[in-house]
Design an enzyme around this catalytic site. Structure first.
Site, PDB file in Angstrom:
ATOM      1  N   CYS A 152       0.823  -1.218   0.000  1.00 17.07           N
ATOM      2  CA  CYS A 152       0.000   0.000   0.000  1.00 17.07           C
ATOM      3  C   CYS A 152       0.860   1.273   0.000  1.00 17.07           C
ATOM      4  O   CYS A 152       2.031   1.254   0.378  1.00 17.07           O
ATOM      5  CB  CYS A 152      -0.896  -0.021   1.239  1.00 17.07           C
ATOM      6  SG  CYS A 152      -2.351   1.022   1.043  1.00 17.07           S
ATOM      7  N   ASP A 186      -6.558  -3.715  11.288  1.00 19.72           N
ATOM      8  CA  ASP A 186      -5.420  -2.804  11.282  1.00 19.72           C
ATOM      9  C   ASP A 186      -5.204  -2.237  12.680  1.00 19.72           C
ATOM     10  O   ASP A 186      -6.029  -2.423  13.583  1.00 19.72           O
ATOM     11  CB  ASP A 186      -5.740  -1.665  10.291  1.00 19.72           C
ATOM     12  CG  ASP A 186      -4.514  -0.983   9.729  1.00 19.72           C
ATOM     13  OD1 ASP A 186      -3.409  -1.189  10.265  1.00 19.72           O
ATOM     14  OD2 ASP A 186      -4.670  -0.240   8.746  1.00 19.72           O
TER      15      ASP A 186
END
Ligand SMILES: O=C(O)c1ccccc1NCC(=O)[C@H](O)[C@H](O)COP(=O)(O)O
Length: 204
Positions: free
Chosen positions: A13, A130
């Protein structure tokens, strides 16, 4: 949803350059992420479109959003041509309903906690567990005996790097992993060496 050609789904990412994208694809990533949320890694729609154009069909292109209006999410998604939308804020069911489109993957990111969660609660295709501060490189306690792995397809993220990713996958049974800070030489700057090392380590 078509995702991943390998056993463990790996997403890299926060990519900002053509070199980042080429390295992630060559290394064997299943998905590459472009951050549209406020961040040192933010790219605009034009940059994401240009970078997405380098990505082969078997690799998913993901736009990362947090706290943006539905109109802005829709505009950036359409202008950039990315194939998946990842929500990091408190976007409710209306966002998922509005952004659902044929061939588009919806990803719900949520901070890992002690309450069990399930992929699909908000009609997402993938769940991402996360740390509370996404993109900060901060780990959460995935090794805790109190952690219950979600049902369904889920990605583990938060403070992963080449030296801990395999252990994290084995401890949690995650379907996939997502990384940003752990493959950077400095905040917002990706490292070719770390990207390659991460993908190889993740798959053992
Ligand atoms: O990257 C950012 O700065 C960011 C900003 C706002 C929302 C999400 C953001 N990033 C998401 C990711 O990069 C990953 O999904 C994940 O959080 C990995 O983070 P890291 O701990 O840095 O590997």
């Amino acid at each position: 949803m078509t995702v991943g050609m390998s056993d463990l789904f790996v997403k890299i990412c926060g990519l900002r350059t053509a070199r980042d994208v080429d390295v992630a694809v060559e290394a064997g990533a299943d998905a590459v992420g472009f951050v549209f949320a406020a961040s040192p890694r933010t790219v605009d729609a034009e940059t994401a479109r240009r970078l997405s154009g380098r990505v082969p069909d078997h690799v998913l292109t993901v736009g990362v959003f947090r706290g943006q209006s539905m109109e802005e999410v829709r505009r950036l998604t359409e202008e950039s041509g990315i194939r998946a939308v990842q929500f990091h804020g408190d976007e409710g069911p209306a966002y998922y309903e509005a952004l659902r489109a044929p061939g588009r993957t919806l990803i719900r990111a949520t901070a890992a906690g002690e309450l069990p969660v399930r992929c699909g609660e908000l009609d997402e295709d993938l769940l991402l567990l996360d740390a509370p501060d996404p993109g900060s490189g901060t780990p959460w306690n995935w090794a805790s005996p109190r952690f219950t792995a979600p049902e369904g397809r889920w990605l583990l993220a938060g403070g992963l790097h080449p030296d801990n990713v395999r252990q994290a996958v084995e401890a949690t049974g995650a379907w996939g992993v997502d990384v940003s800070s752990g493959v950077e030489s400095e905040r917002g700057v990706k490292s070719e060496q770390l990207i390659r090392a991460f993908v190889a380590a993740a798959r053992g």
